[in-house]
Design an enzyme around this catalytic site. Sequence first.
Site, PDB file in Angstrom:
ATOM      1  CG  ASP A  48     107.172  61.621  41.808  1.00 24.60           C
ATOM      2  OD1 ASP A  48     107.653  60.650  42.416  1.00 24.60           O
ATOM      3  OD2 ASP A  48     107.595  62.783  41.947  1.00 24.60           O
ATOM      4  CE1 TYR A  53     108.050  68.177  44.586  1.00 21.56           C
ATOM      5  CE2 TYR A  53     106.701  66.522  43.516  1.00 21.56           C
ATOM      6  CZ  TYR A  53     107.946  67.024  43.839  1.00 21.56           C
ATOM      7  OH  TYR A  53     109.081  66.377  43.402  1.00 21.56           O
ATOM      8  CE  LYS A  83     109.540  62.692  44.970  1.00 24.56           C
ATOM      9  NZ  LYS A  83     108.543  63.530  44.330  1.00 24.56           N
ATOM     10  CG  HIS A 118     111.826  65.614  48.476  1.00 22.96           C
ATOM     11  ND1 HIS A 118     110.598  66.197  48.331  1.00 22.96           N
ATOM     12  CD2 HIS A 118     112.456  65.822  47.298  1.00 22.96           C
ATOM     13  CE1 HIS A 118     110.494  66.730  47.123  1.00 22.96           C
ATOM     14  NE2 HIS A 118     111.613  66.516  46.486  1.00 22.96           N
TER      15      HIS A 118
HETATM   16  N1  NAP Z   1     112.937  64.411  43.933  1.00 25.25           N
HETATM   17  C1  NAP Z   1     113.184  65.647  43.559  1.00 25.25           C
HETATM   18  O1  NAP Z   1     113.980  66.366  44.174  1.00 25.25           O
HETATM   19  C2  NAP Z   1     112.507  66.182  42.328  1.00 25.25           C
HETATM   20  C3  NAP Z   1     112.917  67.423  41.807  1.00 25.25           C
HETATM   21  C4  NAP Z   1     112.286  67.873  40.640  1.00 25.25           C
HETATM   22  C5  NAP Z   1     111.287  67.094  40.046  1.00 25.25           C
HETATM   23  N2  NAP Z   1     110.883  65.920  40.603  1.00 25.25           N
HETATM   24  C6  NAP Z   1     109.804  65.084  39.998  1.00 25.25           C
HETATM   25  O2  NAP Z   1     110.029  64.932  38.595  1.00 25.25           O
HETATM   26  C7  NAP Z   1     108.925  65.469  37.869  1.00 25.25           C
HETATM   27  C8  NAP Z   1     109.373  66.079  36.548  1.00 25.25           C
HETATM   28  O3  NAP Z   1     110.409  67.019  36.718  1.00 25.25           O
HETATM   29  P1  NAP Z   1     110.223  68.581  36.509  1.00 25.25           P
HETATM   30  O4  NAP Z   1     108.834  68.942  36.779  1.00 25.25           O
HETATM   31  O5  NAP Z   1     111.305  69.238  37.298  1.00 25.25           O
HETATM   32  O6  NAP Z   1     110.620  68.855  35.007  1.00 25.25           O
HETATM   33  P2  NAP Z   1     110.446  68.158  33.559  1.00 25.25           P
HETATM   34  O7  NAP Z   1     109.378  67.133  33.572  1.00 25.25           O
HETATM   35  O8  NAP Z   1     111.805  67.809  33.081  1.00 25.25           O
HETATM   36  O9  NAP Z   1     110.010  69.405  32.690  1.00 25.25           O
HETATM   37  C9  NAP Z   1     108.795  70.055  32.855  1.00 25.25           C
HETATM   38  C10 NAP Z   1     108.804  71.229  31.876  1.00 25.25           C
HETATM   39  O10 NAP Z   1     108.789  70.741  30.532  1.00 25.25           O
HETATM   40  C11 NAP Z   1     107.651  71.250  29.841  1.00 25.25           C
HETATM   41  N3  NAP Z   1     107.140  70.162  28.988  1.00 25.25           N
HETATM   42  C12 NAP Z   1     106.576  69.014  29.394  1.00 25.25           C
HETATM   43  N4  NAP Z   1     106.276  68.219  28.343  1.00 25.25           N
HETATM   44  C13 NAP Z   1     106.669  68.894  27.245  1.00 25.25           C
HETATM   45  C14 NAP Z   1     106.629  68.627  25.863  1.00 25.25           C
HETATM   46  N5  NAP Z   1     106.136  67.462  25.416  1.00 25.25           N
HETATM   47  N6  NAP Z   1     107.114  69.558  25.009  1.00 25.25           N
HETATM   48  C15 NAP Z   1     107.630  70.726  25.458  1.00 25.25           C
HETATM   49  N7  NAP Z   1     107.692  71.050  26.767  1.00 25.25           N
HETATM   50  C16 NAP Z   1     107.223  70.139  27.651  1.00 25.25           C
HETATM   51  C17 NAP Z   1     106.680  71.670  30.905  1.00 25.25           C
HETATM   52  O11 NAP Z   1     105.879  72.743  30.479  1.00 25.25           O
HETATM   53  P3  NAP Z   1     104.270  72.706  30.618  1.00 25.25           P
HETATM   54  O12 NAP Z   1     103.940  72.237  31.982  1.00 25.25           O
HETATM   55  O13 NAP Z   1     103.892  74.120  30.339  1.00 25.25           O
HETATM   56  O14 NAP Z   1     103.819  71.747  29.550  1.00 25.25           O
HETATM   57  C18 NAP Z   1     107.625  72.145  32.017  1.00 25.25           C
HETATM   58  O15 NAP Z   1     108.079  73.451  31.742  1.00 25.25           O
HETATM   59  C19 NAP Z   1     108.322  66.483  38.861  1.00 25.25           C
HETATM   60  O16 NAP Z   1     107.005  66.882  38.507  1.00 25.25           O
HETATM   61  C20 NAP Z   1     108.440  65.733  40.159  1.00 25.25           C
HETATM   62  O17 NAP Z   1     107.427  64.756  40.246  1.00 25.25           O
HETATM   63  C21 NAP Z   1     111.503  65.456  41.734  1.00 25.25           C
END
Ligand code: NAP
Length: 288
Positions: A48, A53, A83, A118
């Site tokens: 994704d 990004y 997006k 997005h």
């Molecule tokens: N459409 C939108 O508006 C939107 C907005 C936000 C996100 N997204 C999408 O959703 C994806 C995921 O969301 P996100 O990046 O916001 O947050 P997330 O996946 O909920 O959380 C990422 C965080 O969790 C940590 N983490 C990951 N796996 C872990 C584990 N097994 N144990 C402990 N900590 C862990 C990561 O740290 P480390 O990296 O240091 O491991 C990072 O700090 C994004 O990458 C993007 O593709 C979309």
Amino acid sequence: MSLQKDSWLPLNNGLKIPVSGFGLYQIPVEDSTKLTYEALKAGYRHIDSAQAYQNEEEGAKGISQFLKENSDIKRSDIFFTTKIKNGEHGYEESKKSIEKSLAKVSPYIDYIDLFLVHSPISSKEQRLGTWKALQEAVESGKVKSIGVSNFGTPHLDELYAWEGLKNKPVVNQLELHPWLPRKDLQAYGKKYDYLLEAYSPLTQAKKLDDPELVSIAKKHNVTPAQILLRWSYDQGFIPLAKTVNVDRIKENFNVLDNVPKLSDEDYKILDKDSYEVLTWDPTKHVDQ
Ligand SMILES: NC(=O)c1ccc[n+]([C@@H]2O[C@H](COP(=O)([O-])OP(=O)(O)OC[C@H]3O[C@@H](n4cnc5c(N)ncnc54)[C@H](OP(=O)(O)O)[C@@H]3O)[C@@H](O)[C@H]2O)c1
């Protein structure tokens, strides 16, 4: 059949989407190719990205490298999402915007599986113009499916009321976790036949030390992150997890193998019945 970590779910247009997604938000550009490659090596088949990004090209390059080294895996075995960013809405702007993304990824992959809007942050005319441009991209064959992200109920009703609607959104990608279950948009998913992709399913690590979550994780002998992903799968969502850590990529991808379905008691504890936004909330956008 029960859900496996490599299951694909049917979309409303006859195509399919892998249930486990790897997110590239906040992955540094210089690491995005390698981490996409590592995610695919661990078994993920769903990447994704987004224009915002700034790593569409690097993600596509990671896919291409992985395919070159694994001749038994085909392009169609992998699913790549991007997006349209805010500020590039409207028919003409979005046509150019889609072309820019296609130009970025085309040295590496020959089509985009899923193109999302997005967020709904623009105006009715611009949102519908964007959708028209996306529908034309599907017609061209360079984009297979289209969907929305951060759309609230008024934005969905607006799109469904539009006489130009030919391709229904296949997904609505939303912030979803126990502190923000968005029951209204889950119900709309049934009404309008879209799947829900869960972004920030790990709460961007902001709730991983929540005492109730930690106690459920201890009981099952897994990590709090794995409990949150299991919760997401159990809701029927497609969680998109991000990490820059290769061990965590494996930990997150293997949840459906290693973590049993949560019990009713676990659900009751995780049912926060709250509306706690941890990122941003364009679902509430009202046109100016
Ligand atoms: N459409 C939108 O508006 C939107 C907005 C936000 C996100 N997204 C999408 O959703 C994806 C995921 O969301 P996100 O990046 O916001 O947050 P997330 O996946 O909920 O959380 C990422 C965080 O969790 C940590 N983490 C990951 N796996 C872990 C584990 N097994 N144990 C402990 N900590 C862990 C990561 O740290 P480390 O990296 O240091 O491991 C990072 O700090 C994004 O990458 C993007 O593709 C979309």
